[in-house]
Write a protein that holds these residues in place. Sequence first.
Motif, PDB file in Angstrom:
ATOM      1  N   THR A  59       0.830  -1.193   0.000  1.00 55.01           N
ATOM      2  CA  THR A  59       0.000   0.000   0.000  1.00 55.01           C
ATOM      3  C   THR A  59       0.872   1.253   0.000  1.00 55.01           C
ATOM      4  OG1 THR A  59      -0.097   0.009   2.414  1.00 55.01           O
ATOM      5  CG2 THR A  59      -1.805  -1.236   1.244  1.00 55.01           C
ATOM      6  N   LYS A  60       0.233   2.402  -0.239  1.00 53.85           N
ATOM      7  CA  LYS A  60       0.984   3.662  -0.290  1.00 53.85           C
ATOM      8  C   LYS A  60       1.566   4.010   1.075  1.00 53.85           C
ATOM      9  CE  LYS A  60       0.483   8.393  -2.024  1.00 53.85           C
ATOM     10  NZ  LYS A  60       1.163   9.008  -0.886  1.00 53.85           N
ATOM     11  N   GLU A  61       0.837   3.661   2.136  1.00 53.46           N
ATOM     12  CA  GLU A  61       1.350   3.949   3.485  1.00 53.46           C
ATOM     13  C   GLU A  61       2.598   3.119   3.783  1.00 53.46           C
ATOM     14  OE1 GLU A  61      -1.714   3.282   2.740  1.00 53.46           O
ATOM     15  OE2 GLU A  61      -2.775   5.174   3.121  1.00 53.46           O
ATOM     16  N   GLU A  62       2.595   1.855   3.352  1.00 51.95           N
ATOM     17  CA  GLU A  62       3.769   1.011   3.578  1.00 51.95           C
ATOM     18  C   GLU A  62       4.967   1.500   2.782  1.00 51.95           C
ATOM     19  OE1 GLU A  62       1.268  -3.146   4.372  1.00 51.95           O
ATOM     20  OE2 GLU A  62       2.475  -2.882   2.562  1.00 51.95           O
ATOM     21  N   ILE A  63       4.720   1.947   1.553  1.00 51.36           N
ATOM     22  CA  ILE A  63       5.827   2.453   0.735  1.00 51.36           C
ATOM     23  C   ILE A  63       6.411   3.726   1.333  1.00 51.36           C
ATOM     24  CG2 ILE A  63       6.409   3.385  -1.529  1.00 51.36           C
ATOM     25  CD1 ILE A  63       4.323   1.526  -2.727  1.00 51.36           C
ATOM     26  N   ASP A  64       5.531   4.639   1.815  1.00 54.28           N
ATOM     27  CA  ASP A  64       6.019   5.874   2.435  1.00 54.28           C
ATOM     28  C   ASP A  64       6.795   5.590   3.712  1.00 54.28           C
ATOM     29  OD1 ASP A  64       4.816   7.224   0.394  1.00 54.28           O
ATOM     30  OD2 ASP A  64       2.980   7.699   1.515  1.00 54.28           O
ATOM     31  N   ALA A  65       6.304   4.629   4.483  1.00 58.02           N
ATOM     32  CA  ALA A  65       7.019   4.279   5.714  1.00 58.02           C
ATOM     33  C   ALA A  65       8.391   3.684   5.409  1.00 58.02           C
ATOM     34  CB  ALA A  65       6.171   3.295   6.534  1.00 58.02           C
ATOM     35  N   ALA A  66       8.456   2.836   4.368  1.00 57.33           N
ATOM     36  CA  ALA A  66       9.750   2.246   4.003  1.00 57.33           C
ATOM     37  C   ALA A  66      10.718   3.301   3.485  1.00 57.33           C
ATOM     38  CB  ALA A  66       9.537   1.159   2.952  1.00 57.33           C
ATOM     39  N   ARG A  67      10.205   4.269   2.713  1.00 59.42           N
ATOM     40  CA  ARG A  67      11.076   5.334   2.227  1.00 59.42           C
ATOM     41  C   ARG A  67      11.571   6.220   3.368  1.00 59.42           C
ATOM     42  NH1 ARG A  67       7.998   7.425  -3.292  1.00 59.42           N
ATOM     43  NH2 ARG A  67       8.607   5.653  -4.627  1.00 59.42           N
ATOM     44  N   LYS A  68      10.691   6.497   4.308  1.00 60.25           N
ATOM     45  CA  LYS A  68      11.109   7.316   5.447  1.00 60.25           C
ATOM     46  C   LYS A  68      12.168   6.607   6.275  1.00 60.25           C
ATOM     47  CE  LYS A  68       9.248   9.865   9.381  1.00 60.25           C
ATOM     48  NZ  LYS A  68       8.030  10.186  10.176  1.00 60.25           N
ATOM     49  N   GLN A  69      11.989   5.298   6.446  1.00 59.39           N
ATOM     50  CA  GLN A  69      12.976   4.535   7.203  1.00 59.39           C
ATOM     51  C   GLN A  69      14.315   4.500   6.457  1.00 59.39           C
ATOM     52  OE1 GLN A  69      11.720   0.571   8.004  1.00 59.39           O
ATOM     53  NE2 GLN A  69      13.454   0.076   9.333  1.00 59.39           N
ATOM     54  N   ALA A  70      14.268   4.355   5.121  1.00 55.46           N
ATOM     55  CA  ALA A  70      15.507   4.354   4.350  1.00 55.46           C
ATOM     56  C   ALA A  70      16.166   5.727   4.363  1.00 55.46           C
ATOM     57  CB  ALA A  70      15.226   3.918   2.914  1.00 55.46           C
ATOM     58  N   ALA A  71      15.346   6.814   4.384  1.00 54.71           N
ATOM     59  CA  ALA A  71      15.911   8.155   4.440  1.00 54.71           C
ATOM     60  C   ALA A  71      16.586   8.417   5.784  1.00 54.71           C
ATOM     61  CB  ALA A  71      14.815   9.186   4.188  1.00 54.71           C
ATOM     62  N   ASP A  72      16.007   7.893   6.856  1.00 51.12           N
ATOM     63  CA  ASP A  72      16.631   8.060   8.169  1.00 51.12           C
ATOM     64  C   ASP A  72      17.975   7.335   8.240  1.00 51.12           C
ATOM     65  OD1 ASP A  72      14.440   9.509   8.866  1.00 51.12           O
ATOM     66  OD2 ASP A  72      13.386   7.845   9.862  1.00 51.12           O
ATOM     67  N   LYS A  73      18.068   6.203   7.549  1.00 50.61           N
ATOM     68  CA  LYS A  73      19.322   5.444   7.547  1.00 50.61           C
ATOM     69  C   LYS A  73      20.304   5.935   6.480  1.00 50.61           C
ATOM     70  CE  LYS A  73      17.248   1.166   9.287  1.00 50.61           C
ATOM     71  NZ  LYS A  73      17.017  -0.281   9.008  1.00 50.61           N
ATOM     72  N   GLY A  74      19.833   6.858   5.609  1.00 49.45           N
ATOM     73  CA  GLY A  74      20.701   7.329   4.542  1.00 49.45           C
ATOM     74  C   GLY A  74      20.880   6.333   3.421  1.00 49.45           C
ATOM     75  N   GLN A  75      19.868   5.543   3.144  1.00 55.66           N
ATOM     76  CA  GLN A  75      19.964   4.496   2.130  1.00 55.66           C
ATOM     77  C   GLN A  75      19.098   4.788   0.917  1.00 55.66           C
ATOM     78  OE1 GLN A  75      18.885   0.916   4.157  1.00 55.66           O
ATOM     79  NE2 GLN A  75      20.762   0.834   5.375  1.00 55.66           N
ATOM     80  N   LEU A  76      18.656   6.035   0.732  1.00 58.72           N
ATOM     81  CA  LEU A  76      17.867   6.367  -0.444  1.00 58.72           C
ATOM     82  C   LEU A  76      18.727   6.349  -1.693  1.00 58.72           C
ATOM     83  CD1 LEU A  76      15.506   9.257   0.680  1.00 58.72           C
ATOM     84  CD2 LEU A  76      14.867   6.944   0.040  1.00 58.72           C
ATOM     85  N   SER A  77      18.102   6.098  -2.832  1.00 57.50           N
ATOM     86  CA  SER A  77      18.830   6.100  -4.098  1.00 57.50           C
ATOM     87  C   SER A  77      19.129   7.538  -4.517  1.00 57.50           C
ATOM     88  CB  SER A  77      18.015   5.392  -5.189  1.00 57.50           C
ATOM     89  OG  SER A  77      16.826   6.124  -5.460  1.00 57.50           O
TER      90      SER A  77
END
Length: 262
Positions: A68-86
């Motif tokens: 879902t869109k909420e799960e995708i946003d949560a995963a992106r936020k978690q990756a942004a906090d860890k500095g793992q965004l593309s």
Amino acid sequence: MQPVGASLRSASRTACFNAPAHNVASSSRAFQLQGVQRRNVSLRMPNFKGPMSWIRETLAPNVRQQNTKEEIDAARKQAADKGQLSVFESVPTVAEGEEAAEDVPAWKKKTYTEHKYSTGNFKMSHRKLNMIGRQIAGKPIDSAILQMMFSEKRASNRIKSMLVVAKSHAVKLKDLNEQKLVVAESWVTKGPHQFKRFDIKGRGRAGIKHHPHSRLHVVLKEGKTRAELRDEERARKLRRIVSAGLVREDVPIRNPGSSWAW
């Protein structure tokens, strides 16, 4: 009577089968089996189920559940906090309707009033090409394209394509009004290469053959539309009409000529 060796072998075999299992050996065997199972799971190898069952479970098509869109946003936020965004997701985006002034190209900041375009080299005389240039000069762009569609000249097809491309560039790149585009100027120049060839003639004489090349240039500008030209022509014709007034003037003729002197 059985031989002594055979009797000893049978007795030793019976003793081995009847002997109780050693606890240490059985436990080490269990640990060994668990280690093999873990290795098979990590290497995605068949785990005591047979090769066919493993292939069936591994290669069978599975239905992927869409997040879902909420799960995708949560995963992106978690990756942004860890500095793992593309790299593409980390680039700052501009909201719709808001365009940064420094990101606007220079050619978009400028206001254009005309667009110049030219054809490639024609393998024909500039005199012949100039006849087509005079035909489209001063006409609206759609009328010029229509003229080239029904023209019987050899170069008309390429000129029609050039006019279509020039119109597209003027509208999309320079933001000119499509309804008001007019071929304001049209001229012909000689091409960059004027080939000369040896021309053999009779009686031992020779000459030079010239293979001409030419190019057509046009300038598109915003002019008056067809409706405006039609209204102006109608007003001009109406101004030329001179009719009698609604009220007759009962006054003598002013400054009569000699022809009226009876």
